[in-house]
Design a protein around this motif. Sequence first.
Motif: not given
Length: 231
Positions: A94-99, A113-120
């Motif tokens: 959850n910490a490295e994604t945006k919902l 529901i859209t889940l985007t990977n905001t991590g590296k």
Amino acid sequence: MGTLRRRAALVIAGTAAVGMVLTGCSDSGSGRKSSNSSGGSSSSKGSSKDSSKGSGKTQDPSDTPTKDGGKTVPAGKPSKPAAGGGGKTGPCTNAETKLTVTAAPRPVNYQLITLTNTGKRTCTVLHYPVVSFGPDLDGTAEGREDTRPQAVVTLKPGASAYAGLNTSPADRADDGTKPHAKTLSVDLIRKVGADGSTVQFGEPDTVKVNDLFIYEPKVSYWQQEMDLALS
């Protein structure tokens, strides 16, 4: 006549004695000097020999400090390999994604529901999102087995996955007596057991929604494409 000879003999004897004393002092001094000179030379040679023994050992290249990535590595210790590369891709957190949750134009009674990977790092999303409703609704949305993809969805940094949430059947009208949700909480699955059981992270993201009518909700598996999530 006898007296002169006696005096002459005494003078000669005295002169000889003085000469012997002077000669003895000279020899003694010369002997000490020679001994000191010789001893000093011997001591110097011995010191040089000891020094050569101590420094005669060939230094091992591993004993020399080296630099690794700008950091000095202590002598005798190997450099650590660089992190990354070949590491196994783990589940998205959850910490490295945006919902985000938005109303879908079709089909009826669906939320996207859209889940985007905001991590590296590249990560995977397992099964389907665990969706619960608030403020005080019990239970979670049922996962639709008919939407299970052939492969686990993998998200590179910046990529998104999609799931379709059917809040109520199309033939079920809202008569005002059934529960309504003002928030949706979405958690991710961390592990799937051999028997199909799942373990979630336990740190859901919560978003506000527009007073949704909730009746027998169902949610699709995560999909790589939006159209598959809403089919």
